[in-house]
Design an enzyme around this catalytic site. Structure first.
Site, PDB file in Angstrom:
ATOM      1  N   HIS A  92      48.078  22.953  34.877  1.00  0.00           N
ATOM      2  CA  HIS A  92      47.826  24.390  34.727  1.00  0.00           C
ATOM      3  C   HIS A  92      48.499  25.154  35.875  1.00  0.00           C
ATOM      4  O   HIS A  92      49.226  26.134  35.652  1.00  0.00           O
ATOM      5  CB  HIS A  92      46.310  24.611  34.725  1.00  0.00           C
ATOM      6  CG  HIS A  92      45.876  26.034  34.742  1.00  0.00           C
ATOM      7  ND1 HIS A  92      45.209  26.624  33.690  1.00  0.00           N
ATOM      8  CD2 HIS A  92      45.966  26.999  35.693  1.00  0.00           C
ATOM      9  CE1 HIS A  92      44.924  27.876  33.984  1.00  0.00           C
ATOM     10  NE2 HIS A  92      45.368  28.126  35.200  1.00  0.00           N
ATOM     11  N   GLU A  93      48.246  24.699  37.108  1.00  0.00           N
ATOM     12  CA  GLU A  93      48.812  25.374  38.273  1.00  0.00           C
ATOM     13  C   GLU A  93      50.326  25.203  38.334  1.00  0.00           C
ATOM     14  O   GLU A  93      51.055  26.117  38.722  1.00  0.00           O
ATOM     15  CB  GLU A  93      48.163  24.850  39.560  1.00  0.00           C
ATOM     16  CG  GLU A  93      46.663  25.059  39.651  1.00  0.00           C
ATOM     17  CD  GLU A  93      46.269  26.515  39.508  1.00  0.00           C
ATOM     18  OE1 GLU A  93      47.073  27.397  39.872  1.00  0.00           O
ATOM     19  OE2 GLU A  93      45.152  26.794  39.026  1.00  0.00           O
ATOM     20  N   ASP A 152      42.929  34.082  34.897  1.00  0.00           N
ATOM     21  CA  ASP A 152      44.267  34.431  34.434  1.00  0.00           C
ATOM     22  C   ASP A 152      44.242  35.581  33.432  1.00  0.00           C
ATOM     23  O   ASP A 152      45.160  36.399  33.393  1.00  0.00           O
ATOM     24  CB  ASP A 152      44.932  33.206  33.797  1.00  0.00           C
ATOM     25  CG  ASP A 152      45.166  32.101  34.814  1.00  0.00           C
ATOM     26  OD1 ASP A 152      45.526  32.415  35.954  1.00  0.00           O
ATOM     27  OD2 ASP A 152      44.968  30.917  34.479  1.00  0.00           O
TER      28      ASP A 152
END
Length: 378
Positions: free
Chosen positions: A73-74, A171
């Site tokens: 994800h990062e 996000d």
């Protein structure tokens, strides 16, 4: 699972580098692994029927799989940002999952939105892959592998959807920020809207986890209530931090010599104090800068020292007697604003806490470091 601008490098263990940035395991990550492994063990026992140490081994495998998903994800944030010209500074795995830090804020709403949506998109794609593997029978039912794949599907689906909630520090909050920024033309307005939305979600989550079960007399596990309260606290702190940072950034963007400087006049080094004060009074300027023979700003008048000189002696007192020297280089371009001006002030105030601001080679103001700090903190 958010993005931020670092004030300093995060503490922890660097386990590698990706896209030119270090991957850091924060000390709190170990705590998260231990706690989540222990809490997951009972669910593993029910799903797999395992007992003893093997339960914790499978629980640990699930936790590591989850953090691998968080890392992807990062990494998606970082790679998309890099493609948009924004270099990641570090990828950090922490107690709350992780974050990607950049050297500066995204330059446009589009970049903000694309970087933000990249992370949840990866999680939702992973959830789809895991579910697809189960549906296609690629993993035998009733096995430990099936339990891990199923858990990975659920966890990634939850992480992806939860992160799309439109409130900072998630996000989805960045997406809301980008949308408001695009419509209003103000990054600050976007951050404020997304920050308050994040606070709203934090209140709703806390109410749903702690207050609602008591009011509605609904059975709700203590562990669930604790986790709900902790996540709500995380959201509230993150949203509040975003609001504070937005206010500070707005102040930074508004910094100019006109806002933080004190108008100044100049006199020659051979002038008397009386002449210097008369020139300042005529121009309604609170500061006086003394020029050296070569025309360089060489000193500024200390108002307290000047006030201590008796009026009858001011005409015979050289202005240099009541002045404080300005080192060579203690000057800034008076046309700069915002971060460029602050960078120059950061450099020059190492030489002197008071510097001269020049426009086209002419002294227009005196800038004091204390005034700049006060303006940013206002």
């Amino acid at each position: 699972m958010n993005t931020r601008v670092p004030t300093r490098r995060s503490s922890g263990w660097v386990i590698g580098r990706v896209a030119g940035a270090p991957v850091v395991l924060a000390p709190s990550w170990l705590l998260a692994v231990v706690v989540m492994t222990v809490l997951s063990a009972s669910s593993v026992r029910v799903i797999t029927g395992l007992e003893g140490a093997s339960t914790y081994v499978v629980a640990l495998a699930f936790v590591l799989l989850l953090f691998a998903s968080v890392f992807l994800h990062e990494l998606a944030h970082g790679l998309v940002a890099r493609a948009r010209g924004q270099q990641p500074q570090e990828f950090v795995l922490t107690l709350w999952g992780g974050h990607t830090a950049f050297g500066g804020a995204a330059p446009t709403p589009a970049t903000t939105a694309l970087v933000a949506v990249a992370g949840p998109t990866v999680n939702l794609a992973l959830a789809g892959l895991f579910w697809g593997a189960l549906a296609a029978g690629l993993v035998p039912d009733g096995t430990v592998a099936a339990a891990l794949v199923g858990s990975g599907a659920v966890a990634n689906g939850f992480v992806g959807l939860f992160n799309l909630l439109p409130g900072l520090p998630l996000d989805g909050g960045r997406l809301l920020e980008a949308a408001v920024w695009r419509v209003t033309g103000s990054r600050y307005a976007g951050t404020v809207a997304a920050g308050w939305a994040g606070r709203g979600f934090a209140v709703l989550l806390f109410a749903g986890a702690v207050v609602a079960p008591r009011v509605l007399d609904v059975s709700f596990g203590l562990a669930d209530a604790v986790w709900g309260a902790l996540i709500a606290g995380f959201l509230w702190i993150g949203a509040s931090g975003a609001l504070t940072s937005a206010r500070a950034q707005r102040n930074v963007d508004g910094v100019s010599v006109a806002s933080v400087g004190r108008p100044a006049v100049v006199v020659g080094h051979e002038s008397s104090l009386a002449h210097a004060m008369a020139v300042a009074a005529a121009a309604h300027a609170p500061e006086v800068v003394v020029l050296s023979p070569d025309g360089r700003p060489a000193a500024y008048v200390d108002r307290e020292a000047a006030a201590s000189v008796p009026a009858h002696a001011a005409g015979t007192t050289p202005v240099g007697v009541v002045s404080v020297a300005l080192p060579v280089g203690a000057e800034v371009d008076g046309t700069l604003v915002g971060e460029p001006l602050l960078r120059e002030l950061s450099r020059t105030t190492r030489l002197s806490p008071v510097v001269a601001a020049l426009v086209d080679g002419r002294v227009v103001a005196v800038v004091r470091a204390t005034d700049v700090v006060a303006a940013i903190r206002a």
